[in-house]
Design a protein around this motif. Sequence first.
Motif, mmCIF file in Angstrom:
data_model
loop_
_atom_site.group_PDB
_atom_site.id
_atom_site.type_symbol
_atom_site.label_atom_id
_atom_site.label_comp_id
_atom_site.label_asym_id
_atom_site.label_seq_id
_atom_site.Cartn_x
_atom_site.Cartn_y
_atom_site.Cartn_z
ATOM 1 N N PHE B 111 35.401 21.485 82.044
ATOM 2 C CA PHE B 111 36.238 20.709 81.305
ATOM 3 C C PHE B 111 36.708 21.685 80.055
ATOM 4 O O PHE B 111 37.740 21.269 79.548
ATOM 5 N N VAL B 112 35.906 22.587 79.707
ATOM 6 C CA VAL B 112 36.488 23.279 78.673
ATOM 7 C C VAL B 112 37.823 24.068 78.947
ATOM 8 O O VAL B 112 38.645 24.017 78.194
ATOM 9 N N GLY B 113 37.910 24.263 80.170
ATOM 10 C CA GLY B 113 39.214 24.904 80.457
ATOM 11 C C GLY B 113 40.423 23.696 80.460
ATOM 12 O O GLY B 113 41.241 24.207 79.750
ATOM 13 N N LEU B 114 40.236 22.751 80.863
ATOM 14 C CA LEU B 114 41.330 21.369 80.646
ATOM 15 C C LEU B 114 41.334 21.287 79.116
ATOM 16 O O LEU B 114 42.679 20.787 78.631
ATOM 17 N N PHE B 116 41.673 23.495 76.580
ATOM 18 C CA PHE B 116 42.670 24.108 76.113
ATOM 19 C C PHE B 116 43.947 24.111 76.869
ATOM 20 O O PHE B 116 44.964 24.062 76.304
ATOM 21 N N PHE B 117 43.875 23.865 78.243
ATOM 22 C CA PHE B 117 44.972 23.929 79.340
ATOM 23 C C PHE B 117 45.651 22.979 79.502
ATOM 24 O O PHE B 117 46.766 22.652 79.814
ATOM 25 N N ASP B 120 49.173 19.317 78.027
ATOM 26 C CA ASP B 120 50.558 18.842 78.447
ATOM 27 C C ASP B 120 50.254 18.207 80.076
ATOM 28 O O ASP B 120 51.307 17.687 80.355
ATOM 29 N N LYS B 121 49.178 18.587 80.553
ATOM 30 C CA LYS B 121 49.015 17.936 81.886
ATOM 31 C C LYS B 121 48.072 16.545 81.996
ATOM 32 O O LYS B 121 48.201 16.036 83.102
ATOM 33 N N LEU B 122 47.460 16.139 80.884
ATOM 34 C CA LEU B 122 46.777 14.975 80.879
ATOM 35 C C LEU B 122 47.387 13.864 80.006
ATOM 36 O O LEU B 122 48.037 14.137 78.808
#
Lengths: 387, 536
Positions: B111-114, B116-117, B120-122
């Motif tokens: 989840f740490v990737g999500l 940061f990234f 705009d996607k969630l």
Amino acid sequence: MILHTLIDYDVLRVIWWVLLGVLLIGFALTDGFDMGVGALLPFAARTDIERRVAINTVGPVWEGNQVWFILGGGAIFAAWPPLYAVSFSGFYLAMFVILAALIVRPVAFKYRSKRDGARWRATWDWALCASGAIPALLFGVAVGNVIQGVPFLFTDDLHTLYQGAWYTKFVGLLDPFSLLAGVVSLSMLVMHGGAWLTLKAEGAVRDRARRFGSVAALIALAGYALAGLWMAYGIEGYRIVGAYTTTAASNPLQFEVERSASWLSAYAEHPWIMIAPALAFAGGILTFFGLRAGREVSTLLFSKLSILGVISSVGLTMFPFILPSSSDPRSSLTVWNASSSHLTLFVMLVSTVIFMPLILAYTAWVYKVLWGKVTEDDVTGKSDSVY
Amino acid sequence: MEFGIVELSRLQFALTAMYHFLFVPLTLGLSVVIAIMETVYVMTNRPIWRQMTKFWGTLFGINFVLGVATGITMEFQFGMNWSYFSHYVGDIFGAPLALEGLMAFFMEATFVGLFFFGWDKLSKVGHLIVTWLVAIGSNFSALWILIANGWMQNPVGAEFNPMTMRMELTDFYEVMFNSVAQAKFVHTVSAGYVTAAVFVLGVSAWYLLKNRHIELARRSITVAAAFGLASAFSVVLLGDESGYDATLNQKMKLAAIEGMWETEPAPAPFTVFGFPDQEARETHFAIHVPYVMGLIGTRSLTTEIPGIAQLVDEGENRIRSGLIAYDALMHIREARQTADPAELARFEAHSDDLGFAFLLRKYLDDPREASDEQIRMAAEDTVPRVWPLFWAFRIMVGLGFGFIATMIYFFYLASFKGMRFPRPALHLAVWMIPAPWIAAEMGWIVAEFGRQPWTVDGVLPTAMSVSALSITEVALTLAGFILFYTVLFVVEVSLMLKYIRKGPVQDVEETEAWFATHYDRLGGRRESAALATPAE
């Protein structure tokens, strides 16, 4: 607690042997493409923006992927303590090199784009390349050594001793067969990284990745075939001699073991295991054509099948051996004498049955959220939120 | 001290573990602080809170990655340098490490990737959930590694199996709910929270001193002071003292921390200051406070705390008992499957002390041939070096009370004095930033140095736990780690400073738009300071 006796000790041991394979394969399938992308980085991506695109295709997922490796280490410790103790200390300097790569890689991902200097970024680019390629090579070298047997022995109170001075222990790992195995694993992961970039990148990066990936697929196929022939004619396998039980306490010194015939005689005894090398070849060939044709999802899938075939063929061929000893065959570690206790295997199995599906579910969800190509627009001017 | 393979391996473990723990506490605490900030953002919809989340998140990321990278070393080092330990207790010790991967690492790393990234996607709530999962995952990993560590301090739920020549699990529940492990978990996690609170407070104070990012700094101080106040109390009050009566070695650790050479009548005094002298077995220039030690050590007025001399005598008795177990074990191992039931019974009766017989391995190959003098020497070995424990403990506790005072003060100013912080207080907050790290490292010295001469308390001596490596190999990797870690440390600190100097990225348009729509509700007060980022 008597609940654990519901599953027989030898069944649990086989389950954990399979799970060991699942973890290694899980690692190769996920972190494998990260390492492949790293190894390809300076070649497939030439300009800074191209490199940032390539890095950001794995940017959000490498961290989770790397946990397969860490969990692999933890699971070997928990389920196969003698294997953990012997292999990590026996391959000491090689392990250190892998460790160094695994420390540099996360830092390189995270820090590369946090400063602008060309030299700063070029340094980290090469760090990513080396930290992808070197472990990929060394994993194969390790497998090559395991197939031939490793020079270690147990004393009576189960201290491990190794043969040779420290430099022969390290340089001795790099014999021709093991280097060939290293080339197979490196080219296999480069092929996988090429398939990943084909799916996630566009334009020049994608074209170069296809080209390098298809060459790597051919090298992997040729190397794998050559290693098979070598094993058939040049390397003796190991056998447990005499009667033995599969449910006794894990005392590595309890079996008589001898070297005789080829490992490949396993295929005569259990013809069904042919499915593994068949998968390896079929997957590799289909990946090659997929990369040539520029297919995306199916190529990545074929690449995965190929890796699955290669790794499981090694395990199935050697069963029940996990780590044979070349200097004292009696000390060899097998599925039947190197596991944790009945209770520990059971507790760990219950935990795995609960958590592994959850892990697979949320990992799949994360990949779904991140689905789609990474473009140059995605990374331009966003140095705070992407790499 | 002779510098052999044991000492080198210990030095390597200590250095890499202490280095790893430079990053862990901030990860533990900052993940929760960020999750709190984002929760406020989702609840109030005020952009400043999202900017805060992102800003502290960037610093979190720079720190997090080194925590992950150096953690891999820890997991591998057991097998690499401590292979007999791995064989001997892997059946119990490996399980929490694997569970840490299954339950915690996968969660935080995936989840740490999500985090940061995924902005705009969630959806907002989706991203908030991701942030909380990172925080929960980080804290879970602390739980499992401390269950493993707690077992080394207080090895419950396991027994020795003569057939496999190792410790094996008998009760997983006992290992999981080991009182020492649970106390350690609360203590360590609270220490991480204090670290993050002091860090956020210090960096924000620096912004206030420089008159930059005022709104971000003030709100961050509010969060840090409240969060830090609760955790500073928790870290001191819920220190891991509760486990000190569990085993002989824990008692020894307590006596060493206090420099208590002889058993004192209850309730024992607390030595605030002094110079412990191991040879003479006394503490020079000691300043005592009556009763205090007895009260905090036993929570009673009548329970005696045993002194070092008494514990050494107990240790000697256990070595002699252990020798009986060792002798029986050798006979059982020789006989293999056909062991004599009488020998098995003799072994069972003394198996708890087997580890004490192993202490003699340092002096001779077969402990059964030990002289009385050697047995006495081995018993003396059960005393860890006193002065490092004595001082590390006092520095840790002193800093702990310092954190409570600081947090009370800033909480009071932030809550009741309209955030008017005097400049000297802000300077103090900046200078305090390294303090929680010092306290945490001192805490580990107390815990692990105090565990000596054991890797697993009363079960396996440190000297016996190492791999059969050459000095060259360990020296090479040690040199490699030092070189490598120094470079990484310089890089990480320089990046931290760069991003702190740079400050938050503020979305001016969005903030303006938000204030425009909420102008009336805010009673006409324009919080223009939120946008005031002086040009660098």
